[in-house]
Design a protein around this motif. Sequence first.
Motif, short mmCIF file in Angstrom:
data_model
loop_
_atom_site.label_atom_id
_atom_site.label_comp_id
_atom_site.label_asym_id
_atom_site.label_seq_id
_atom_site.Cartn_x
_atom_site.Cartn_y
_atom_site.Cartn_z
N ASN A 106 0.91 -1.13 -0.02
CA ASN A 106 0.03 0.14 -0.03
C ASN A 106 0.93 1.33 -0.04
O ASN A 106 0.53 2.32 -0.67
N GLU A 107 1.98 1.25 0.79
CA GLU A 107 2.76 2.37 0.73
C GLU A 107 3.60 2.37 -0.49
O GLU A 107 3.64 3.71 -0.92
N MET A 108 4.02 1.61 -0.96
CA MET A 108 4.77 1.60 -2.38
C MET A 108 3.72 1.98 -3.75
O MET A 108 4.02 2.97 -4.57
N CYS B 10 7.98 14.93 -3.57
CA CYS B 10 8.22 14.93 -2.30
C CYS B 10 7.61 13.96 -1.49
O CYS B 10 8.02 12.98 -0.82
N GLN B 11 6.47 13.85 -1.87
CA GLN B 11 5.35 12.86 -0.99
C GLN B 11 5.69 11.57 -1.40
O GLN B 11 5.77 10.44 -0.69
N ALA B 12 6.08 11.30 -2.69
CA ALA B 12 6.53 10.02 -3.20
C ALA B 12 7.63 9.63 -2.25
O ALA B 12 7.77 8.37 -1.85
N GLU C 19 8.39 10.38 0.47
CA GLU C 19 8.14 10.14 2.13
C GLU C 19 7.28 8.62 2.03
O GLU C 19 7.31 8.00 3.15
N GLU C 20 6.53 8.39 0.89
CA GLU C 20 5.87 7.11 1.00
C GLU C 20 6.87 5.99 0.91
O GLU C 20 6.46 4.80 1.56
N THR C 21 7.94 5.92 0.22
CA THR C 21 8.81 5.16 0.35
C THR C 21 9.56 5.12 1.69
O THR C 21 10.05 3.90 1.94
N ILE C 22 9.73 5.99 2.30
CA ILE C 22 10.20 5.95 3.72
C ILE C 22 9.14 4.95 4.52
O ILE C 22 9.54 4.04 5.41
N HIS C 23 7.91 5.25 4.50
CA HIS C 23 6.95 4.51 5.16
C HIS C 23 7.06 3.02 4.69
O HIS C 23 6.99 2.27 5.79
N ALA C 24 7.30 2.71 3.60
CA ALA C 24 7.29 1.24 3.21
C ALA C 24 8.60 0.65 3.79
O ALA C 24 8.65 -0.46 4.29
N HIS D 218 -7.19 8.85 -0.79
CA HIS D 218 -6.28 7.89 -0.62
C HIS D 218 -5.51 8.09 0.73
O HIS D 218 -5.33 6.84 1.32
N GLU D 219 -5.41 9.14 1.15
CA GLU D 219 -4.93 9.07 2.54
C GLU D 219 -5.86 8.60 3.73
O GLU D 219 -5.41 7.93 4.57
N GLN D 220 -7.13 8.93 3.38
CA GLN D 220 -8.26 8.38 4.34
C GLN D 220 -7.99 6.76 4.35
O GLN D 220 -8.31 6.13 5.26
N PHE D 221 -8.03 6.44 3.24
CA PHE D 221 -7.79 4.81 2.98
C PHE D 221 -6.41 4.34 3.60
O PHE D 221 -6.79 3.37 4.42
N ILE D 222 -5.51 4.82 3.49
CA ILE D 222 -4.25 4.35 4.37
C ILE D 222 -4.86 4.56 5.56
O ILE D 222 -4.11 3.53 6.47
N THR D 223 -5.22 5.53 6.14
CA THR D 223 -5.50 5.68 7.61
C THR D 223 -6.34 4.55 8.05
O THR D 223 -5.98 3.80 9.16
N GLU E 29 1.10 10.09 12.19
CA GLU E 29 1.60 10.49 10.84
C GLU E 29 0.34 10.86 9.89
O GLU E 29 0.39 11.71 9.14
N GLN E 30 -0.65 9.56 10.12
CA GLN E 30 -1.71 9.90 9.24
C GLN E 30 -2.75 11.27 9.68
O GLN E 30 -3.19 11.42 8.68
N ILE E 31 -2.63 11.50 10.96
CA ILE E 31 -3.48 12.80 11.21
C ILE E 31 -2.52 13.88 10.47
O ILE E 31 -3.55 14.67 9.58
N GLU E 32 -1.23 13.99 10.22
CA GLU E 32 -0.93 15.03 9.46
C GLU E 32 -0.90 14.76 7.82
O GLU E 32 -1.32 15.83 7.26
N GLU E 33 -0.97 13.47 7.43
CA GLU E 33 -1.16 13.46 6.02
C GLU E 33 -2.50 13.73 5.62
O GLU E 33 -2.74 14.13 4.57
N GLU E 34 -3.53 13.36 6.42
CA GLU E 34 -4.74 13.66 6.01
C GLU E 34 -4.98 15.28 6.04
O GLU E 34 -5.68 15.78 5.23
FE1 FEO Z 1 2.21 6.62 3.79
FE2 FEO Z 1 0.76 8.84 2.91
O1 FEO Z 1 0.73 7.43 4.02
#
Ligand code: FEO
Length: 178
Positions: free
Chosen positions: A16-18, A45-47, A49-54, A93-98, A126-131
């Motif tokens: 999901n993160e990738m 930049c966001q992409a 960050e998402e790889t870091i999450h993965a 999408h961020e709501q889905f990730i949450t 993190e998801q609070i900030e992302e949303e």
């Molecule tokens: Fe990895 Fe934007 O949530």
Amino acid sequence: MIPKKLAQAINEQIKNEMESAYIYLSMAAYFHSQSLDGMAHWMRCQAHEETIHAMKFMDHLTDRNEKVTLLNLAQLKTQWSSPAEAWKDAYAHEQFITSKINDLTTIARQEKDYQSEPMLAWFTSEQIEEEATSSKIAGELEMVGDSKTALLMLDRELAARVFPAGSPFDPAAYAQAT
Ligand code: FEO
């Protein structure tokens, strides 16, 4: 050791993160095609960050002596009818990730895997900030309406986001590498 059910769900979350990174790169390509380079830059930049999450999820499985299994990525949306639609999708999408982080937390508690809780708590915050971020920008795009001037102003504002040092998504990084 980590409970199998949780390990499987974390493998799904790595995907999901990738996919998130891939979705945001797809949006970057769309914004570039619309000459909205500030929004494209923000998405790159966001992409990153998402790889870091993965990687955080990957490392958690590795640290728990569990082999990571990478799953196939889905074919993603590549075109939007407007910048506003793309940002609305980013927020959805961020709501889905949450919801996925919430599911992981539920599984960790059901399986009494307390060692995963600090890592999952990080993602919950993190998801609070992302949303909040994607919701704010999606809302601003709604306000912009048909105003090209306001759209360009917002595009310039989003161009100010700073890449993490050495990001491979930053043109400056590959300029140095060649
Ligand atoms: Fe990895 Fe934007 O949530």
